[in-house]
Scaffold this active site. Structure first.
Site, PDB file in Angstrom:
ATOM      1  N   CYS A 115       0.864  -1.185   0.000  1.00  0.00           N
ATOM      2  CA  CYS A 115       0.000   0.000   0.000  1.00  0.00           C
ATOM      3  C   CYS A 115       0.900   1.235   0.000  1.00  0.00           C
ATOM      4  CB  CYS A 115      -0.882  -0.010   1.239  1.00  0.00           C
ATOM      5  SG  CYS A 115      -1.592   1.622   1.563  1.00  0.00           S
ATOM      6  N   GLU A 150       9.305  -1.112 -11.352  1.00  0.00           N
ATOM      7  CA  GLU A 150       8.032  -0.957 -12.064  1.00  0.00           C
ATOM      8  C   GLU A 150       6.872  -0.607 -11.137  1.00  0.00           C
ATOM      9  OE1 GLU A 150       7.409  -4.450 -14.525  1.00  0.00           O
ATOM     10  OE2 GLU A 150       8.638  -3.591 -16.109  1.00  0.00           O
ATOM     11  N   GLU A 307      15.241  -2.793 -19.372  1.00  0.00           N
ATOM     12  CA  GLU A 307      14.947  -4.212 -19.587  1.00  0.00           C
ATOM     13  C   GLU A 307      14.394  -4.445 -20.984  1.00  0.00           C
ATOM     14  OE1 GLU A 307      12.173  -5.985 -16.870  1.00  0.00           O
ATOM     15  OE2 GLU A 307      12.996  -4.941 -15.141  1.00  0.00           O
ATOM     16  N   TRP A 315       4.929 -13.901 -20.204  1.00  0.00           N
ATOM     17  CA  TRP A 315       3.641 -13.431 -19.685  1.00  0.00           C
ATOM     18  C   TRP A 315       2.664 -13.006 -20.767  1.00  0.00           C
ATOM     19  CZ3 TRP A 315       3.641  -8.510 -21.483  1.00  0.00           C
ATOM     20  CH2 TRP A 315       4.887  -7.869 -21.597  1.00  0.00           C
ATOM     21  N   LYS A 356      10.453 -18.904 -15.342  1.00  0.00           N
ATOM     22  CA  LYS A 356      11.422 -19.873 -15.864  1.00  0.00           C
ATOM     23  C   LYS A 356      11.344 -20.003 -17.384  1.00  0.00           C
ATOM     24  CE  LYS A 356       8.717 -24.024 -14.703  1.00  0.00           C
ATOM     25  NZ  LYS A 356       7.543 -23.260 -14.215  1.00  0.00           N
ATOM     26  N   HIS A 358      10.919 -17.333 -19.236  1.00  0.00           N
ATOM     27  CA  HIS A 358      11.284 -16.019 -19.774  1.00  0.00           C
ATOM     28  C   HIS A 358      12.719 -16.096 -20.283  1.00  0.00           C
ATOM     29  CE1 HIS A 358      12.072 -11.711 -20.032  1.00  0.00           C
ATOM     30  NE2 HIS A 358      10.793 -11.486 -19.826  1.00  0.00           N
TER      31      HIS A 358
HETATM   32  C1  GLA Z   1       9.218  -6.714 -15.736  1.00  0.00           C
HETATM   33  C2  GLA Z   1       9.963  -6.783 -14.429  1.00  0.00           C
HETATM   34  C3  GLA Z   1      10.979  -7.872 -14.369  1.00  0.00           C
HETATM   35  C4  GLA Z   1      10.507  -9.118 -15.060  1.00  0.00           C
HETATM   36  C5  GLA Z   1      10.114  -8.781 -16.467  1.00  0.00           C
HETATM   37  C6  GLA Z   1       9.711  -9.976 -17.271  1.00  0.00           C
HETATM   38  O1  GLA Z   1       9.709  -5.799 -16.604  1.00  0.00           O
HETATM   39  O2  GLA Z   1      10.553  -5.561 -14.065  1.00  0.00           O
HETATM   40  O3  GLA Z   1      11.250  -8.123 -13.005  1.00  0.00           O
HETATM   41  O4  GLA Z   1       9.433  -9.640 -14.369  1.00  0.00           O
HETATM   42  O5  GLA Z   1       9.031  -7.895 -16.433  1.00  0.00           O
HETATM   43  O6  GLA Z   1       9.310  -9.631 -18.572  1.00  0.00           O
HETATM   44 ZN    ZN Z   2      -3.668   1.576   0.593  1.00  0.00          ZN
END
Ligand code: GLA
Ligand code: ZN
Length: 674
Positions: A115, A150, A307, A315, A356, A358
């Protein structure tokens, strides 16, 4: 410039040695060297490991990792690791757990799970940032700080409700003003006490995530949550700066991520960094636009590609491999648009849990004899050869496209006139046409100075913030060309309609009045019938989505609708205002119109494509100290020929002299210095 300590395009990425036994580490060192890797982002999700309990730190593994990386010539992008709180914290202090959109109190799990209003979370993340900064402030491996990871998601808990009320008091001062700004007499919502205000989620005003009964409260909640997460970042930032005032600090952003107002965030970042995960079928122009937006957050300063995957994601619904050459091509696409790092998620592929599958530089097989590793190592070598050549060079654009997160929130929270209107898509339409024409574009915010631009395009400028109409008027008066579209000038910052006729505050500048707005069903179109040629614009085009029914109030009508009961009403107008022009495109046109329209506008202003390139070849220019670097990126699988339009120089990647025209093999890159 971030790269002072390591003056080249940094190459590396997320590295999680704590997920491995010590016997892999020496092998990592060997392979990193082979791949030309010189930066590792570490400690991104290690909070639980680093702090086993409230008053215990366990950082020896990190000491060793920092030392080992340094001994192997690798610099560190050091994360604070606060992107996922430890399980003990959630158990002992349930307040750190979020309440979700449905109103459910979360249990421990996942990440980005704290939070943002929780004093406990803020306290412990501050302590952790301070502990790390104190401990590693003089470490020779330390290059840059990476706060959390992120930042994302909203919380709707009681602490956030209190925080929201405080935020609202600051913004409005009195309930009377708030009631007015939210138009609360509608549906009997008048508030008599601040405590009556609750977060707008599925239990109160919102449904489907983005539909709301009250735009006012929903808009302010987005502003508040973006600010609350930003405060969490700033708490860590300030703690770090106490110990390392000269080490740059960043956090990794996510391009067009909808929930945070990155223009506000960037003000508090020393350098912008972002994570680029296009799918195999993402149009290269969409990725290009995102890079340009990330560059625009800090007025054109270079940014970090924090990244990307060397091969595939895990994903997405279908995680295709990047085809041979594509990782290199997309890496240079980032550099071509201002990136000064090329970094991956991740360096070694996880053995378990959801990532795994990725992609990583070191695959599960564990050695260097893989396609992915070979491609990574090749790029590593090239980036070493490029050395500091490109660092701090700048992209120069005469055309700007305005993008504003608050405008996006307001448009997408809007009930009517159509669910099909997507702000990013409409913005991309304009960007894509310019991209295909080979015209450099800056993506800018509403606070960006306009004086350096010849053309400013603000697609769907639904929300006109205080002072923005005057700023646009000054720009056009001084000779600028301004373009906006249907559904613009409708509301103020509180989503209250500017009365007296659309496009509200822009009416004078545009010389039109929009009387009604028609929403078209999918597949239904109207036509843009040119009354008069303008450059390449001629004949008839298709349009759809929304059609504003407008009247000229002084603007010249260049095209009219071709059908329906508003056939013959204006659809494209231009108003001469001072030394400049203000254009209104009253509907969403087809691609052919976009190309003809934008090429004509650019030609009018003497803005030329960088080169003459066939479809699929991207071009950009970075400039430094009188030297220019022309990037040519062939996104086609086949060879393409590019006419250099009189430019000649040396391709930095092959060492070849080039002039006249060049042949680019499929998916290849040239960086021509001249
Ligand atoms: C995000 C996250 C990473 C990883 C990648 C995988 O960008 O910052 O930790 O999980 O996605 O694509
Ligand atoms: Zn909150």
């Amino acid at each position: 410039m971030i790269n002072r300590k390591l003056p080249k395009i940094w190459y590396g990425g997320d590295y999680n040695p704590e997920q491995w036994e010590a016997d892999t580490w020496a092998e990592d060192d060997r392979l990193f060297k082979l791949a030309g890797i010189d930066v590792a982002t570490i400690n991104v999700f290690s909070w639980a490991l680093n702090q086993p309990s409230e008053d215990e730190y366990n950082l020896e593994w990190l000491d060793k990792t920092m030392d080992r990386l340094h001994a192997n010539g690798i610099g560190v992008c050091l994360a604070t690791g606060t992107g996922a709180h430890p399980a003990w914290m959630a158990k002992k202090y349930p307040e750190v757990l979020r309440v979700d959109f449905q109103g459910r109190k979360r249990k421990f799990g996942g990440r980005h799970n704290s939070c943002p209003s929780s004093p406990v979370y803020r306290h412990y993340s501050r302590l952790m940032a301070g502990e790390l900064a104190r401990r590693y402030k003089d470490h020779p491996a330390l290059l840059i700080w990476h706060v959390s990871n992120e930042y994302s998601g909203y919380c709707y808990c009681d602490l956030c409700a209190e925080g929201f009320r405080r935020w609202l008091r600051k913004r409005y001062g009195t309930l009377e003003k708030l009631n007015k700004a939210w138009n609360t007499r509608f549906w009997g919502h008048t508030f008599y006490d601040w405590d009556e205000i609750v977060p707008p989620n599925a239990l109160s005003e919102e449904w489907d995530g983005n539909r709301t009964n009250f735009q006012g409260i929903s808009l302010d909640y987005r502003r508040f949550q973006s600010d609350a997460l930003l405060e969490c970042y700033r708490i860590e930032y300030e703690e770090i700066k106490k110990h390392t005032p000269d080490v740059p600090v960043t956090t990794n952003l996510m391009g067009f991520y909808p929930e945070l107002n990155y223009f506000e965030w960037a003000k508090h970042m020393d350098v912008v960094s972002w994570d680029n995960y296009p799918a195999l079928d993402t149009p290269p122009s969409l990725t290009a636009m995102t890079h340009d937006l990330m560059r625009g957050l800090k007025q054109g300063q270079p940014f970090m590609l924090m990244e990307q995957t060397p091969s595939q994601q895990n994903w997405q619904p279908y995680n295709s491999l990047k085809r041979p050459g594509v990782m290199r091509l997309w890496s240079y696409q980032a550099v071509a648009r201002g990136a000064e790092t090329v970094m991956f998620f991740q360096l070694r592929r996880s053995v378990g849990a959801c990532e795994k599958f990725h992609g990583a530089v070191i695959e599960h097989v564990g050695h260097e004899h893989t396609r992915v590793f070979r491609e990574c190592a090749e790029l590593g070598r090239e980036l070493q050869l490029l050395s500091d050549k490109l660092l701090d060079s700048r992209v120069q654009a005469k055309v700007a496209i305005v993008y504003d997160w608050e405008n996006r929130w307001a448009i997408e929270l809007s009930s009517g006139p159509t669910v099909a209107l997507k702000y990013v898509d409409e913005t991309h339409k304009y960007y894509d046409a310019l991209y295909k024409l080979g015209i450099p574009v800056d993506m800018i915010g509403v606070e960006t100075d306009l004086s350096g631009y010849d053309i400013v395009i603000a697609p769907v400028l639904y929300m006109v913030k205080t002072g923005y109409a005057a700023k646009l008027e000054a720009f056009v008066k001084a000779g600028g060309t301004f373009v906006t579209t249907f559904f613009s000038g409708i509301v103020n910052e509180n989503d209250l309609v500017t009365l007296g006729g659309y496009p509200g505050e822009l009416r004078k500048l545009l010389g039109i009045w929009a009387e009604e707005i028609d929403a078209l069903f999918p597949g239904v179109t109207n036509q843009i019938v040119m009354k008069k040629e303008y450059g390449a614009l001629n004949g008839m085009y298709e349009c759809g989505l929304l059609c504003d029914l407008i009247h000229s109030e002084g603007a010249e009508v260049l095209a009219e609708y071709g059908s329906d009961f508003y056939k013959g009403m204006p659809v494209l107008t231009v108003n001469r205002f001072g030394q400049g022009q203000a254009w209104y495109v009253a509907s969403s046109p087809d691609g052919r119109f976009m190309t003809d329209f934008l090429s004509s506008l650019c030609a009018d202003k003497g803005i030329k494509p960088l080169v003459n390139a066939p479809a699929g070849v991207e071009s950009t220019l970075r400039v430094k100290d009188g030297r220019s670097f022309l990037f040519l990126l062939n996104h086609n699988a086949e060879e393409s020929e590019v006419d250099l339009a009189g430019r000649q120089g040396t391709d930095l990647l092959s060492g070849q002299r080039v002039q006249g025209s060049v042949r680019l093999p499929g998916r290849s890159v040239m960086i021509i210095e001249h």
